[in-house]
Scaffold this motif. Structure first.
Motif, PDB file in Angstrom:
ATOM      1  N   ALA A  98       0.738  -1.192   0.159  1.00 11.08           N
ATOM      2  CA  ALA A  98       0.139  -0.027   0.002  1.00 11.08           C
ATOM      3  C   ALA A  98       0.908   1.156   0.060  1.00 11.08           C
ATOM      4  CB  ALA A  98      -0.694  -0.088   1.268  1.00 11.08           C
ATOM      5  N   ASP A  99       0.389   2.152  -1.017  1.00  9.96           N
ATOM      6  CA  ASP A  99       1.272   3.704  -0.776  1.00  9.96           C
ATOM      7  C   ASP A  99       0.158   4.588  -0.248  1.00  9.96           C
ATOM      8  OD1 ASP A  99       2.241   6.012  -1.490  1.00  9.96           O
ATOM      9  OD2 ASP A  99       2.848   5.487  -3.643  1.00  9.96           O
ATOM     10  N   LEU A 100       0.578   4.915   1.059  1.00  6.83           N
ATOM     11  CA  LEU A 100      -0.415   6.045   1.652  1.00  6.83           C
ATOM     12  C   LEU A 100      -0.174   7.313   1.351  1.00  6.83           C
ATOM     13  CD1 LEU A 100      -0.813   4.086   5.061  1.00  6.83           C
ATOM     14  CD2 LEU A 100      -2.323   3.600   2.974  1.00  6.83           C
ATOM     15  N   GLY A 101      -1.205   8.061   0.805  1.00  6.66           N
ATOM     16  CA  GLY A 101      -0.723   9.601   0.321  1.00  6.66           C
ATOM     17  C   GLY A 101       0.386   9.669  -0.965  1.00  6.66           C
ATOM     18  N   CYS A 102      -0.270   8.598  -1.712  1.00  7.35           N
ATOM     19  CA  CYS A 102       0.547   8.311  -3.317  1.00  7.35           C
ATOM     20  C   CYS A 102       0.759   9.265  -3.878  1.00  7.35           C
ATOM     21  CB  CYS A 102      -0.186   7.286  -3.837  1.00  7.35           C
ATOM     22  SG  CYS A 102      -1.658   7.791  -4.934  1.00  7.35           S
ATOM     23  N   GLY A 103      -0.002  10.491  -4.070  1.00  3.40           N
ATOM     24  CA  GLY A 103       0.446  11.470  -4.828  1.00  3.40           C
ATOM     25  C   GLY A 103       0.384  11.129  -6.211  1.00  3.40           C
ATOM     26  N   THR A 104       1.329  11.435  -6.942  1.00  2.00           N
ATOM     27  CA  THR A 104       1.361  11.223  -8.402  1.00  2.00           C
ATOM     28  C   THR A 104       1.986   9.728  -8.703  1.00  2.00           C
ATOM     29  OG1 THR A 104       3.588  12.078  -8.760  1.00  2.00           O
ATOM     30  CG2 THR A 104       1.624  13.689  -9.174  1.00  2.00           C
TER      31      THR A 104
ATOM     32  N   GLU B 235      -5.124   7.987  -2.106  1.00  5.31           N
ATOM     33  CA  GLU B 235      -4.753   9.468  -2.081  1.00  5.31           C
ATOM     34  C   GLU B 235      -5.988  10.300  -1.944  1.00  5.31           C
ATOM     35  OE1 GLU B 235      -1.867  11.642  -2.392  1.00  5.31           O
ATOM     36  OE2 GLU B 235      -3.428  13.096  -2.492  1.00  5.31           O
ATOM     37  N   VAL B 236      -6.276  11.806  -1.060  1.00 12.01           N
ATOM     38  CA  VAL B 236      -7.100  12.316  -1.020  1.00 12.01           C
ATOM     39  C   VAL B 236      -7.258  13.120  -2.188  1.00 12.01           C
ATOM     40  CG1 VAL B 236      -6.174  13.911   0.424  1.00 12.01           C
ATOM     41  CG2 VAL B 236      -8.339  13.383   0.928  1.00 12.01           C
ATOM     42  N   ASP B 237      -6.443  13.642  -2.687  1.00 13.18           N
ATOM     43  CA  ASP B 237      -6.560  14.622  -3.859  1.00 13.18           C
ATOM     44  C   ASP B 237      -6.831  13.893  -5.041  1.00 13.18           C
ATOM     45  OD1 ASP B 237      -6.223  16.464  -5.797  1.00 13.18           O
ATOM     46  OD2 ASP B 237      -4.336  17.477  -4.834  1.00 13.18           O
TER      47      ASP B 237
ATOM     48  N   ASN C 255      -9.413   6.896  -4.023  1.00 11.78           N
ATOM     49  CA  ASN C 255      -9.593   8.417  -3.789  1.00 11.78           C
ATOM     50  C   ASN C 255     -10.168   8.740  -2.664  1.00 11.78           C
ATOM     51  OD1 ASN C 255     -10.855  11.324  -5.548  1.00 11.78           O
ATOM     52  ND2 ASN C 255      -9.332  11.105  -4.100  1.00 11.78           N
ATOM     53  N   SER C 256      -9.559   8.644  -1.394  1.00 13.65           N
ATOM     54  CA  SER C 256      -9.993   8.846  -0.136  1.00 13.65           C
ATOM     55  C   SER C 256      -8.869   9.072   0.944  1.00 13.65           C
ATOM     56  CB  SER C 256     -10.715   7.752   0.500  1.00 13.65           C
ATOM     57  OG  SER C 256      -9.997   6.910   1.173  1.00 13.65           O
ATOM     58  N   ASP C 257      -9.342   9.858   1.888  1.00 19.30           N
ATOM     59  CA  ASP C 257      -8.441  10.114   3.243  1.00 19.30           C
ATOM     60  C   ASP C 257      -7.931   8.644   3.584  1.00 19.30           C
ATOM     61  OD1 ASP C 257      -8.357  12.626   5.434  1.00 19.30           O
ATOM     62  OD2 ASP C 257      -7.742  10.654   6.042  1.00 19.30           O
ATOM     63  N   ILE C 258      -6.662   8.678   4.027  1.00 17.46           N
ATOM     64  CA  ILE C 258      -6.376   7.258   4.366  1.00 17.46           C
ATOM     65  C   ILE C 258      -6.837   6.961   5.688  1.00 17.46           C
ATOM     66  CG2 ILE C 258      -3.822   7.874   3.552  1.00 17.46           C
ATOM     67  CD1 ILE C 258      -3.085   8.626   6.806  1.00 17.46           C
TER      68      ILE C 258
ATOM     69  N   PRO D  77      -1.048  10.356  11.792  1.00 13.72           N
ATOM     70  CA  PRO D  77      -2.057   9.229  11.260  1.00 13.72           C
ATOM     71  C   PRO D  77      -1.665   8.677  10.227  1.00 13.72           C
ATOM     72  CG  PRO D  77      -2.635  11.540  10.745  1.00 13.72           C
ATOM     73  CD  PRO D  77      -1.462  11.637  11.765  1.00 13.72           C
ATOM     74  N   PHE D  78      -0.480   8.927   9.449  1.00 19.21           N
ATOM     75  CA  PHE D  78      -0.058   8.076   8.279  1.00 19.21           C
ATOM     76  C   PHE D  78       0.849   6.951   8.978  1.00 19.21           C
ATOM     77  CE2 PHE D  78      -0.849  11.690   5.803  1.00 19.21           C
ATOM     78  CZ  PHE D  78      -1.012  10.901   4.452  1.00 19.21           C
ATOM     79  N   LEU D  79       1.510   7.258  10.036  1.00 19.54           N
ATOM     80  CA  LEU D  79       2.304   6.078  10.762  1.00 19.54           C
ATOM     81  C   LEU D  79       1.331   5.156  11.491  1.00 19.54           C
ATOM     82  CD1 LEU D  79       5.071   8.232  12.187  1.00 19.54           C
ATOM     83  CD2 LEU D  79       5.368   6.244  10.791  1.00 19.54           C
TER      84      LEU D  79
HETATM   85  N1  SAH Z   1       3.937   9.774  -1.815  1.00 15.38           N
HETATM   86  C1  SAH Z   1       3.891  10.681  -2.927  1.00 15.38           C
HETATM   87  C2  SAH Z   1       3.566  12.236  -2.571  1.00 15.38           C
HETATM   88  C3  SAH Z   1       3.897  12.784  -1.288  1.00 15.38           C
HETATM   89  S1  SAH Z   1       3.345  14.131  -1.147  1.00 15.38           S
HETATM   90  C4  SAH Z   1       5.460  10.986  -3.521  1.00 15.38           C
HETATM   91  O1  SAH Z   1       6.162  10.053  -2.659  1.00 15.38           O
HETATM   92  O2  SAH Z   1       5.761  11.451  -4.364  1.00 15.38           O
HETATM   93  C5  SAH Z   1       2.091  13.687   0.462  1.00 15.38           C
HETATM   94  C6  SAH Z   1       0.726  13.287  -0.344  1.00 15.38           C
HETATM   95  O3  SAH Z   1      -0.203  12.871   0.715  1.00 15.38           O
HETATM   96  C7  SAH Z   1       0.033  14.329  -0.981  1.00 15.38           C
HETATM   97  O4  SAH Z   1      -0.217  13.860  -2.352  1.00 15.38           O
HETATM   98  C8  SAH Z   1      -1.243  14.749  -0.259  1.00 15.38           C
HETATM   99  O5  SAH Z   1      -2.484  15.049  -1.090  1.00 15.38           O
HETATM  100  C9  SAH Z   1      -1.477  13.499   0.560  1.00 15.38           C
HETATM  101  N2  SAH Z   1      -2.151  13.362   1.625  1.00 15.38           N
HETATM  102  C10 SAH Z   1      -1.951  14.345   2.476  1.00 15.38           C
HETATM  103  N3  SAH Z   1      -2.996  14.193   3.532  1.00 15.38           N
HETATM  104  C11 SAH Z   1      -3.772  12.815   3.039  1.00 15.38           C
HETATM  105  C12 SAH Z   1      -4.555  12.144   3.765  1.00 15.38           C
HETATM  106  N4  SAH Z   1      -5.287  12.351   4.940  1.00 15.38           N
HETATM  107  N5  SAH Z   1      -5.308  10.948   3.111  1.00 15.38           N
HETATM  108  C13 SAH Z   1      -4.827  10.592   1.834  1.00 15.38           C
HETATM  109  N6  SAH Z   1      -3.691  11.387   1.328  1.00 15.38           N
HETATM  110  C14 SAH Z   1      -3.279  12.362   2.077  1.00 15.38           C
END
Ligand code: SAH
Length: 207
Positions: A53-59, A78-80, A108-111, A137-139
């Protein structure tokens, strides 16, 4: 099998955030750091044939890199929505280039809404520059769903991370140090690169 150099080159061609949101601390892990993190995880046996799993995967740099290194299944959270669309496009490009399968799920959701267990979590969360301990929260989520966790943080967060790990029945096994190039938007016209001392922390569930 892709080489470490090929991995770095492939990642360097990824589409970046178009309109990074400073409040979310959105920035893409640079290709050097991302490929070293991924290679370290691969060498520990935490990627090949694993559910990642990649949490907050961005691009998508980390999760899609894991896919290239032979992960069985990758879940990208990823939330965005815009960033996640960029991750999908990056995936489509890789699929054509490397003939990858469909073993990836984009969520597409908050972690906080994600709960499926995996073998390995790989993440580069917000460091908490904007909101203190935004990485917490990520940890906690990673400890809740994973057996091995690779998480990138400012190096000075080590005490905080190890404390949180201990409370969650995890312990630190490896720490790889990097100097992360961050693009810093100074005003509308000026950009500069700032280097930040970070570490990729490998945390493992206690037996
Ligand atoms: N993992 C990517 C992006 C890092 S930036 C990389 O390594 O390039 C951190 C990312 O976490 C951003 O895309 C942001 O939108 C996302 N993010 C921040 N809070 C979040 C949340 N609560 N739930 C899901 N994604 C989240």
């Amino acid at each position: 099998m892709i080489s470490r150099a090929q991995l770095a080159i492939t990642i360097s061609k990824f589409e970046d955030f178009t309109n990074p949101n400073p409040a979310k601390e959105q920035y893409m892990t640079d290709s050097e750091t991302a490929s070293q993190m991924l290679w370290g995880a691969f060498m520990q046996g935490d990627i090949k044939d694993k559910i990642v799993a990649d949490l907050g995967c961005g691009t998508g740099v980390l999760g899609l890199g894991a896919l290239l290194l032979g992960a069985k299944w990758v879940i990208m959270v990823e939330v965005d929505g815009k960033a996640l669309e960029a991750a999908r496009r990056n995936y489509e490009r890789l699929r054509t280039q490397f003939g990858l399968g469909n073993n990836v799920t984009f969520i597409n959701s908050d972690i906080s809404m994600y709960s499926k267990e995996v073998d390995t979590v790989i993440e580069n969360p917000p460091f908490g520059v904007q909101n203190e301990h935004a990485d917490r929260p990520f940890l906690l989520k990673a400890f809740g769903i994973g057996k091995a966790v690779y998480s990138l943080h400012k190096i000075e967060s080590q005490g905080f991370i190890e404390g949180l790990a201990k409370e969650s029945n995890f312990h630190l096994t490896h720490l790889w140090r990097y100097s992360l190039p961050l693009k810093k938007t100074m005003d509308f016209h000026t950009r500069r690169i700032e280097r930040v001392a970070v570490g990729c922390f490998r945390l493992e569930k206690n037996d």
